[in-house]
Design an enzyme around this catalytic site. Structure first.
Site, PDB file in Angstrom:
ATOM      1  N   ARG A  47       0.751  -1.317  -0.181  1.00  0.00           N
ATOM      2  CA  ARG A  47      -0.045  -0.132  -0.048  1.00  0.00           C
ATOM      3  C   ARG A  47       0.940   1.188   0.022  1.00  0.00           C
ATOM      4  NH1 ARG A  47      -4.943  -0.616   2.569  1.00  0.00           N
ATOM      5  NH2 ARG A  47      -6.035  -2.514   1.761  1.00  0.00           N
ATOM      6  N   ASP A 148     -16.197   9.856   6.349  1.00  0.00           N
ATOM      7  CA  ASP A 148     -15.257   8.656   6.221  1.00  0.00           C
ATOM      8  C   ASP A 148     -13.896   9.612   6.333  1.00  0.00           C
ATOM      9  OD1 ASP A 148     -15.152   5.514   4.779  1.00  0.00           O
ATOM     10  OD2 ASP A 148     -13.106   6.856   4.876  1.00  0.00           O
TER      11      ASP A 148
HETATM   12  C1  SAM Z   1     -14.214  -1.763   4.442  1.00  0.00           C
HETATM   13  S1  SAM Z   1     -15.050  -0.071   4.486  1.00  0.00           S
HETATM   14  C2  SAM Z   1     -16.786  -0.186   4.888  1.00  0.00           C
HETATM   15  C3  SAM Z   1     -17.507   0.652   3.867  1.00  0.00           C
HETATM   16  C4  SAM Z   1     -18.806   0.375   4.286  1.00  0.00           C
HETATM   17  N1  SAM Z   1     -19.509   0.814   5.718  1.00  0.00           N
HETATM   18  C5  SAM Z   1     -19.545  -1.034   4.069  1.00  0.00           C
HETATM   19  O1  SAM Z   1     -19.695  -1.725   5.115  1.00  0.00           O
HETATM   20  O2  SAM Z   1     -19.424  -1.574   3.001  1.00  0.00           O
HETATM   21  C6  SAM Z   1     -14.192   0.688   5.782  1.00  0.00           C
HETATM   22  C7  SAM Z   1     -14.183   2.104   5.672  1.00  0.00           C
HETATM   23  O3  SAM Z   1     -13.852   2.516   7.209  1.00  0.00           O
HETATM   24  C8  SAM Z   1     -12.944   3.877   6.951  1.00  0.00           C
HETATM   25  N2  SAM Z   1     -12.267   4.100   8.135  1.00  0.00           N
HETATM   26  C9  SAM Z   1     -11.260   3.397   8.760  1.00  0.00           C
HETATM   27  N3  SAM Z   1     -10.770   3.979   9.755  1.00  0.00           N
HETATM   28  C10 SAM Z   1     -11.752   5.167  10.001  1.00  0.00           C
HETATM   29  C11 SAM Z   1     -11.764   6.165  11.167  1.00  0.00           C
HETATM   30  N4  SAM Z   1     -10.959   6.069  12.159  1.00  0.00           N
HETATM   31  N5  SAM Z   1     -12.715   7.002  10.907  1.00  0.00           N
HETATM   32  C12 SAM Z   1     -13.615   6.945   9.972  1.00  0.00           C
HETATM   33  N6  SAM Z   1     -13.297   6.094   8.906  1.00  0.00           N
HETATM   34  C13 SAM Z   1     -12.623   5.135   8.889  1.00  0.00           C
HETATM   35  C14 SAM Z   1     -12.009   3.485   5.709  1.00  0.00           C
HETATM   36  O4  SAM Z   1     -11.379   4.434   5.143  1.00  0.00           O
HETATM   37  C15 SAM Z   1     -13.236   2.931   4.872  1.00  0.00           C
HETATM   38  O5  SAM Z   1     -13.516   3.230   3.929  1.00  0.00           O
END
Ligand code: SAM
Length: 280
Positions: A47, A148
């Site tokens: 990454r 996000d």
């Molecule tokens: C796997 S995706 C899930 C997307 C959607 N909620 C779903 O279930 O399909 C996880 C998301 O969490 C976000 N994320 C990770 N750490 C975070 C944080 N500390 N605060 C806000 N978002 C975060 C990532 O950027 C990513 O876009």
């Protein structure tokens, strides 16, 4: 001075030592709460390699020095380490539950819903589609806040442009009210209709930050497939902060592998992976 030779984890394009990995792990944990175990060394290497390439750096140790002094790189470092996999109507059983919940609330007041790890937008747009269908209108009394930590995914969510294979679960008649099909140079792409985009406000929000730039109360919070990257202590803090942001009947939707009753007694189970506030 005795110099200690650190083991090099990967001797591919860039040198990457155990120490580099440990420091990266600490930085992303402190900033985003993302907890990386030892098995994630490969992932971190691949990454972040593109960040080294973009900045013309020769090894991870130079990248970490660069990161320490370059404020703008921080966001790109975080963006590179988040996992953004998502899909329209992922965990489809949640959407009829949401529709029934909102139907019961009626239309007396504006309803506010929050998708707190919205990634590239499929989740908040699926919520918006569910609301349009429920109210039979492109202007339902519903506001959706989608946040996000990752600024790149938020840009792509705002654009609302997807490859056509991301919507292959929709029949043509299901697709038409919500998407425009690309032609010519845009063949193979679909775009979310403006009527749907107008229902969703995208904003950056780090769930770890002291300040959350959102205002409840929310009739539902979607916090799906993000807690899996966080440790127990961080999850608990976030769940404690969700509780006062929900309306008394509000629902919390979590991902399929996230069981929150084992963590806190502030919520009780409503249905599979859906929770509501515990009344004491
Ligand atoms: C796997 S995706 C899930 C997307 C959607 N909620 C779903 O279930 O399909 C996880 C998301 O969490 C976000 N994320 C990770 N750490 C975070 C944080 N500390 N605060 C806000 N978002 C975060 C990532 O950027 C990513 O876009």
């Amino acid at each position: 001075m005795i110099s200690v030779e650190l083991p090099i984890l990967y001797k591919h394009e860039f040198d990457f030592t155990e120490n580099d990995f440990r420091l990266i792990r600490k930085l992303i944990y402190d900033h985003a709460g993302i907890s990386l175990n030892d098995a994630k060394q490969n992932l971190v290497y691949s990454r972040l390699s593109r960040r080294l390439r973009a900045n013309n750096l020769k090894n991870f140790s130079d990248y970490l020095k660069f990161l320490a002094t370059n404020h703008a790189e921080w966001q790109l470092f975080i963006n590179a380490l988040t996992t953004n996999r998502t899909a329209f109507f992922r965990e489809p059983h949640h959407f009829p539950i949401l529709a029934e919940h909102i139907r019961k609330l009626g239309t007396k007041e504006m309803i506010t819903l929050w998708s707190c790890a919205a990634s590239t937008g499929e989740e908040p747009y699926s919520i918006a589609m569910t609301m349009v269908k429920l109210f039979g209108s492109y202007t339902p009394p519903v506001r959706i806040i989608a946040t996000d930590i990752d600024t790149e995914v938020l840009e792509s969510a705002k654009a609302g442009i997807y490859s056509i294979d991301k919507v292959d679960m929709f029949t043509p008649s299901q697709l038409k009210p919500f998407f425009l099909k690309g032609k010519g140079n845009n063949e193979g792409l679909v775009k979310i209709r403006n009527e749907l985009k107008n229902m969703v406000t995208f904003r950056q929000l780090n769930l770890l930050s002291e300040e959350w730039p959102v205002r409840g109360p929310f009739s539902a919070i979607f916090c799906r497939n993000v807690m899996i990257y966080l440790d127990q202590q961080t999850k608990l803090k976030i769940l404690d902060r969700f509780a006062p942001l929900l309306t008394p009947q509000g629902l919390l939707f979590v991902g399929h592998s996230e069981n929150i009753v084992l963590l806190t007694n502030r919520f009780k189970m409503h249905s599979r992976t859906v929770y509501q506030l515990q009344r004491f």
